[in-house]
Scaffold this motif. Structure first.
Motif, short mmCIF file in Angstrom:
data_model
loop_
_atom_site.label_atom_id
_atom_site.label_comp_id
_atom_site.label_asym_id
_atom_site.label_seq_id
_atom_site.Cartn_x
_atom_site.Cartn_y
_atom_site.Cartn_z
N UNK A 34 -52.50 17.71 32.42
CA UNK A 34 -51.58 18.84 32.58
C UNK A 34 -50.51 18.83 31.50
N UNK A 37 -48.96 20.34 28.36
CA UNK A 37 -49.00 21.62 27.64
C UNK A 37 -48.87 21.34 26.15
N UNK A 78 -48.51 30.55 26.08
CA UNK A 78 -47.42 31.48 26.29
C UNK A 78 -46.36 30.84 27.19
N UNK A 79 -46.76 29.78 27.91
CA UNK A 79 -45.79 29.06 28.72
C UNK A 79 -45.07 28.04 27.85
N UNK A 80 -43.85 27.78 28.19
CA UNK A 80 -43.11 26.76 27.48
C UNK A 80 -42.55 25.77 28.49
N UNK A 81 -42.54 24.51 28.09
CA UNK A 81 -41.88 23.50 28.91
C UNK A 81 -40.54 23.21 28.26
N UNK A 82 -39.50 23.32 29.01
CA UNK A 82 -38.16 23.06 28.47
C UNK A 82 -37.56 21.87 29.20
N UNK A 83 -37.24 20.84 28.43
CA UNK A 83 -36.58 19.66 29.01
C UNK A 83 -35.11 19.97 29.10
N UNK A 84 -34.51 19.89 30.28
CA UNK A 84 -33.08 20.18 30.32
C UNK A 84 -32.22 19.03 30.85
N UNK A 85 -32.74 18.26 31.78
CA UNK A 85 -32.00 17.08 32.28
C UNK A 85 -30.54 17.40 32.61
N UNK A 86 -30.34 18.35 33.50
CA UNK A 86 -28.96 18.68 33.87
C UNK A 86 -28.68 18.37 35.33
N UNK A 87 -27.50 17.81 35.56
CA UNK A 87 -27.09 17.44 36.91
C UNK A 87 -26.89 18.70 37.75
N UNK A 88 -27.52 18.73 38.92
CA UNK A 88 -27.41 19.90 39.79
C UNK A 88 -25.95 20.16 40.19
N UNK A 89 -25.19 19.08 40.35
CA UNK A 89 -23.78 19.23 40.72
C UNK A 89 -22.87 19.27 39.49
N UNK A 109 -21.67 21.55 37.53
CA UNK A 109 -20.57 22.51 37.48
C UNK A 109 -19.43 22.04 38.40
#
Lengths: 238, 113
Positions: free
Chosen positions: A9, A11, A17-28, A30
């Motif tokens: 799996x 990509x 046309x799909x892209x995988x974007x790594x973001x690694x951001x804390x849900x809390x 903000x």
């Protein structure tokens, strides 16, 4: 062109046309940024801030009313009250002469850093004083939300039983101090403070514990001494 | 039910990323949730669908990678894995544990169009 996925799996960049974007951001993230802003503002104002948490009915407001009546003699004190509805608690606090801002969370189950930042702007200057934030009565959700406080104080009353720290561990893990309230009722209830403390320290070996009665004032001298220690600690760090 | 607030936080992150990186549809949102965090994976899935409705993430699949809870045992001086809070050290039975990992609640990656 979509070349689909390989058996793992994975990509293939540029081939789909799909892209995988790594973001690694804390849900809390903000909330945590706003809490850091609050904390910086509190430190700039030499303000010691406590976030009081408990289940509903543990006696946070009674405890607060007794404590602020004493503490206001020696320094500015303010209170931010959180409840789903009503301004009953803010009115109880104001009756002592201490300024209070009521936040009604509506359907919300906890205070967040933005609400506290906004409420703080509505309080008079409290430089070199103490701000108590009384969170919504709830032993689950408020554990997740940093408000910018120096520390959380969890209030557990003897009527709730010894095993609350095991049932709701996140809150006890997040708190620096546990106040066991309604200690005057312990003999009637066969409540075992030592067992409660042992359970709390299974979750948080570093948690400090004091036993108090908001009704008759037992244990409050030790609570004030603990607050003075925190104030000295904050000044050393500043 | 703070999971609803957490899911609204996820949607805000996704919408910010969409503006920055100009994508218009999110197929999958992948989270990393620690075993000792404040989020219950099942409740997250339940709330995510509602929070995502009529946003760029409407209909997106929520994938959750669970991260282990790790603690330093002060009694036997080693790093151990614990499944939840108030659990003793699996090696020596002590509760003198200092949590070192497992509190994470992160949006790890997005699959987008």
């Amino acid at each position: 062109m979509n070349c689909g996925t390989d058996p793992a799996r994975l990509k293939i960049a540029g081939m789909s046309s799909d892209r995988i974007i790594q973001i690694e951001r804390d849900i809390l993230g903000r909330n945590n940024t706003m809490a850091a802003d609050n904390r910086a503002r509190f430190l700039a104002d030499d303000l010691l801030v406590f976030n009081l948490v408990s289940s509903p009915g543990a006696g946070k407001t009674s405890l607060l009313v007794r404590a602020i009546s004493e503490l206001k003699k020696s320094r500015p004190v303010g209170v931010i009250e959180g409840d789903q509805q009503t301004s009953n608690d803010a009115e109880r606090v104001r009756a002592t002469g201490v300024p209070a801002v009521q936040i009604n969370t509506g359907k919300g189950c906890h205070l967040d850093a933005a609400m506290v930042g906004e409420a703080y702007r509505r309080l008079p200057p409290l430089k070199d004083g103490i701000l108590f934030i009384e969170n919504v009565g709830n032993l689950v959700c408020p554990a997740a939300f940093d408000l910018g406080e120096a520390c959380k104080i969890v209030v557990l009353s003897t009527t709730e039983g010894e095993d609350k720290p095991l049932k709701y561990p996140d809150m006890f893990a997040a708190s620096a101090l546990m106040l066991i309230n309604k200690i005057d009722l312990a003999p009637v209830l066969d409540f075992d403070p030592a067992q409660t403390i042992e359970y709390a320290r299974r979750v948080n070996p570093k948690i400090e514990v004091l036993t108090v009665s908001a009704r008759n004032g037992e244990g409050f001298a030790a609570f004030y001494a603990w607050i003075r220690k925190q104030a000295a600690h904050q000044k050393r760090r500043a | 039910m703070h999971e609803m607030a957490l899911c609204q936080g996820i949607i805000e992150i996704v919408e910010e990323e969409a503006r920055r990186r100009s994508f218009s549809k999110v197929r999958t949102v992948c989270l990393e949730i620690g075993a000792l965090s404040h989020a219950a994976p099942e409740a997250m899935k339940f709330c995510f669908e509602a929070a995502a409705a009529q946003t760029i993430a409407d209909g997106a699949v929520l994938e959750i990678e669970k991260l282990p809870g790790l603690a330093w045992c002060m009694a036997c001086s080693r790093s151990v894995e614990i499944g939840q809070r108030a659990e003793p050290c699996p090696c020596c039975g002590s509760y003198q544990l200092h949590v070192t990992a497992g509190e994470e609640m992160r949006v790890k990656q997005l699959e987008v169009d």
